[in-house]
Write a protein that holds these residues in place. Structure first.
Motif, PDB file in Angstrom:
ATOM      1  N   GLY A   1      -9.908   7.814   7.998  1.00  0.00           N
ATOM      2  CA  GLY A   1     -11.328   7.961   7.704  1.00  0.00           C
ATOM      3  C   GLY A   1     -11.595   8.937   6.575  1.00  0.00           C
ATOM      4  O   GLY A   1     -12.643   8.904   5.963  1.00  0.00           O
ATOM      5  N   LEU A   2     -10.648   9.802   6.301  1.00  0.00           N
ATOM      6  CA  LEU A   2     -10.818  10.731   5.177  1.00  0.00           C
ATOM      7  C   LEU A   2     -10.147  10.192   3.929  1.00  0.00           C
ATOM      8  O   LEU A   2     -10.309  10.738   2.848  1.00  0.00           O
ATOM      9  N   GLY A   3      -9.375   9.133   4.048  1.00  0.00           N
ATOM     10  CA  GLY A   3      -8.630   8.606   2.913  1.00  0.00           C
ATOM     11  C   GLY A   3      -7.372   9.417   2.681  1.00  0.00           C
ATOM     12  O   GLY A   3      -7.166  10.454   3.311  1.00  0.00           O
ATOM     13  N   GLY A   4      -6.520   8.955   1.787  1.00  0.00           N
ATOM     14  CA  GLY A   4      -5.304   9.694   1.478  1.00  0.00           C
ATOM     15  C   GLY A   4      -4.083   8.806   1.374  1.00  0.00           C
ATOM     16  O   GLY A   4      -3.064   9.203   0.810  1.00  0.00           O
ATOM     17  N   ARG A   5      -4.212   7.579   1.890  1.00  0.00           N
ATOM     18  CA  ARG A   5      -3.080   6.666   1.860  1.00  0.00           C
ATOM     19  C   ARG A   5      -2.605   6.396   0.422  1.00  0.00           C
ATOM     20  O   ARG A   5      -1.442   6.150   0.184  1.00  0.00           O
ATOM     21  N   GLY A   6      -3.550   6.451  -0.525  1.00  0.00           N
ATOM     22  CA  GLY A   6      -3.228   6.156  -1.920  1.00  0.00           C
ATOM     23  C   GLY A   6      -2.149   7.072  -2.476  1.00  0.00           C
ATOM     24  O   GLY A   6      -1.421   6.705  -3.404  1.00  0.00           O
ATOM     25  N   ARG A   7      -2.036   8.284  -1.893  1.00  0.00           N
ATOM     26  CA  ARG A   7      -1.021   9.230  -2.394  1.00  0.00           C
ATOM     27  C   ARG A   7       0.392   8.697  -2.200  1.00  0.00           C
ATOM     28  O   ARG A   7       1.300   9.063  -2.933  1.00  0.00           O
TER      29      ARG A   7
ATOM     30  N   GLU B   1      -2.365   9.985   5.681  1.00  0.00           N
ATOM     31  CA  GLU B   1      -3.574   9.232   5.983  1.00  0.00           C
ATOM     32  C   GLU B   1      -4.286   9.846   7.176  1.00  0.00           C
ATOM     33  O   GLU B   1      -4.075   9.459   8.317  1.00  0.00           O
TER      34      GLU B   1
ATOM     35  N   GLU C   1      -9.002  -2.173   9.730  1.00  0.00           N
ATOM     36  CA  GLU C   1      -9.295  -3.057   8.596  1.00  0.00           C
ATOM     37  C   GLU C   1      -9.252  -4.515   9.036  1.00  0.00           C
ATOM     38  O   GLU C   1     -10.080  -5.330   8.633  1.00  0.00           O
TER      39      GLU C   1
ATOM     40  N   ASP D   1       0.817  -1.213   0.000  1.00  0.00           N
ATOM     41  CA  ASP D   1       0.000   0.000   0.000  1.00  0.00           C
ATOM     42  C   ASP D   1       0.848   1.260   0.000  1.00  0.00           C
ATOM     43  O   ASP D   1       0.438   2.294  -0.511  1.00  0.00           O
TER      44      ASP D   1
ATOM     45  N   MET E   1     -10.530   0.382   4.295  1.00  0.00           N
ATOM     46  CA  MET E   1     -10.782   1.822   4.440  1.00  0.00           C
ATOM     47  C   MET E   1     -10.394   2.527   3.127  1.00  0.00           C
ATOM     48  O   MET E   1      -9.624   1.990   2.333  1.00  0.00           O
ATOM     49  N   ALA E   2     -10.916   3.738   2.950  1.00  0.00           N
ATOM     50  CA  ALA E   2     -10.630   4.501   1.730  1.00  0.00           C
ATOM     51  C   ALA E   2      -9.135   4.776   1.604  1.00  0.00           C
ATOM     52  O   ALA E   2      -8.476   5.130   2.581  1.00  0.00           O
ATOM     53  N   ARG E   3      -8.609   4.555   0.408  1.00  0.00           N
ATOM     54  CA  ARG E   3      -7.201   4.864   0.115  1.00  0.00           C
ATOM     55  C   ARG E   3      -7.057   6.314  -0.330  1.00  0.00           C
ATOM     56  O   ARG E   3      -6.048   6.949  -0.109  1.00  0.00           O
TER      57      ARG E   3
END
Lengths: 138, 187
Positions: free
Chosen positions: A71-77, A68, B55, A28, B62-64
């Motif tokens: 709960g708001l997301g952001g890890r994808g960055r 991250e 998770e 991830d 959870m949202a990425r």
């Protein structure tokens, strides 16, 4: 001239703990190339920690804060910021997805990255220069 | 449906437990409205750790991607975050709807890097609840669901884990609903 900078410090043991505890952490957070680079090392964790610090420093330089918020997301960055290592060992930043779009919007023309680590701590600094930055002095 | 299986109290307690395990803070001192950044001193790596723990506990994803980045991908660049990395008026409206009272005092122009301070155990629990609320009435085997260990939803007959949408899908569906109902992103 627009200059943006970010710095981040990571405890190697904290990174190692999270990496080992959560199966998805490595995939991830780090790209395949980053994992391949770090896992070649006898102790990969200071290298992972330095790259994690670089990603967070990059987010700070872009004014996006931590990756991250929960709960708001952001890890994808995090995976959209890749630290590439040249043969010389000099690291460079490679952006993709939303980070690449953010870079275009901010008209980032140049970026520099510097990383360092001990067995315990890793640090990284990222500097971004807007395209209206003056020519480099001789 | 999922409310009957996994209560709001259970979710909030698991959120507090995840924060306590990650940070070493005494669980009893964590309030539902404590700011993870300002009150509990949670760091970036801790946030990731807390999310991974949740998770695992609930068997969810959870949202990425950041909710405002989803909005920009769906409705156009610049609708939620401007080039100075500040939240636009529409972005603030989205956050108010998403985070309720936690975002009530937000004003347009707030830097994006100040948003993590809005995250509380309650907002985290809300993100978990949103995913669990997508549980279908029946399992693919046509059976009821049950909560294993009080948190992981599985088929009552086969024990197969429930297949729930990811946090990103939940956010995208929510944004589409908001757009249908309020037309926030109309030019």
């Amino acid at each position: 001239m627009r200059l943006y900078q970010g710095v981040d410090l990571v405890e190697v043991a904290r990174l190692k703990e999270a990496y080992e505890r959560h199966e998805a952490f490595g995939e991830d957070v780090f790209t395949e190339a980053e994992r391949a680079y770090c896992l070649k090392r006898s102790n990969p964790y200071p290298h992972f920690a330095a790259r994690f610090a670089a990603k967070e420093a990059c987010l700070k330089a872009f004014g996006l804060g931590i990756s991250e918020p929960g709960g708001l997301g952001g890890r994808g960055r995090l995976r959209e910021i890749e630290v590439e290592s040249a043969v010389s060992g000099k690291p460079t930043l490679k952006l993709s997805g939303s980070m690449e779009r953010m870079s275009a919007r901010k008209k980032i023309a140049q970026s520099t990255i510097s990383m360092s680590h001990t067995l315990d701590l890793a640090i990284a600094q990222v500097i971004l220069l807007g395209e209206d930055a003056p020519e480099e002095a001789d | 449906m999922s409310q009957n299986l996994v209560s709001d109290d259970t979710i909030l307690n698991e959120v507090k437990k995840a924060i306590a395990h990650t940070t070493g803070i005494d669980e009893e001192t964590i309030e539902p409205d404590s700011s993870l950044v300002d009150d509990l001193g949670v760091l970036s790596l801790d946030f990731l750790d807390v999310n991974f723990r949740l998770e695992q506990v609930f068997g969810i994803k959870m949202a990425r991607n950041f909710v405002l980045e989803h909005a920009e991908e769906m409705f156009g660049e610049g609708v939620a975050i401007n080039e100075e990395s500040e939240v636009t008026e529409t972005g603030v409206e989205v956050l108010r709807l998403r985070l309720n009272e936690a975002a009530a005092d937000l004003e347009p122009g707030i830097p994006v890097d100040e948003l993590p301070a809005l995250v509380t155990p309650k907002t985290l629990a809300g993100a978990v609840r949103d995913v669990l609320n997508c549980l279908p009435e029946k399992s693919p085997a046509g059976a009821d669901w049950k909560a294993e260990d009080g948190t992981r939803i599985v088929c009552a007959e086969t024990n197969e884990p429930a297949s729930l949408p990811s946090g990103d899908e939940v956010v995208q569906n929510w944004l589409n609903r908001v757009q249908e109902e309020r037309g926030l992103f109309s030019s």
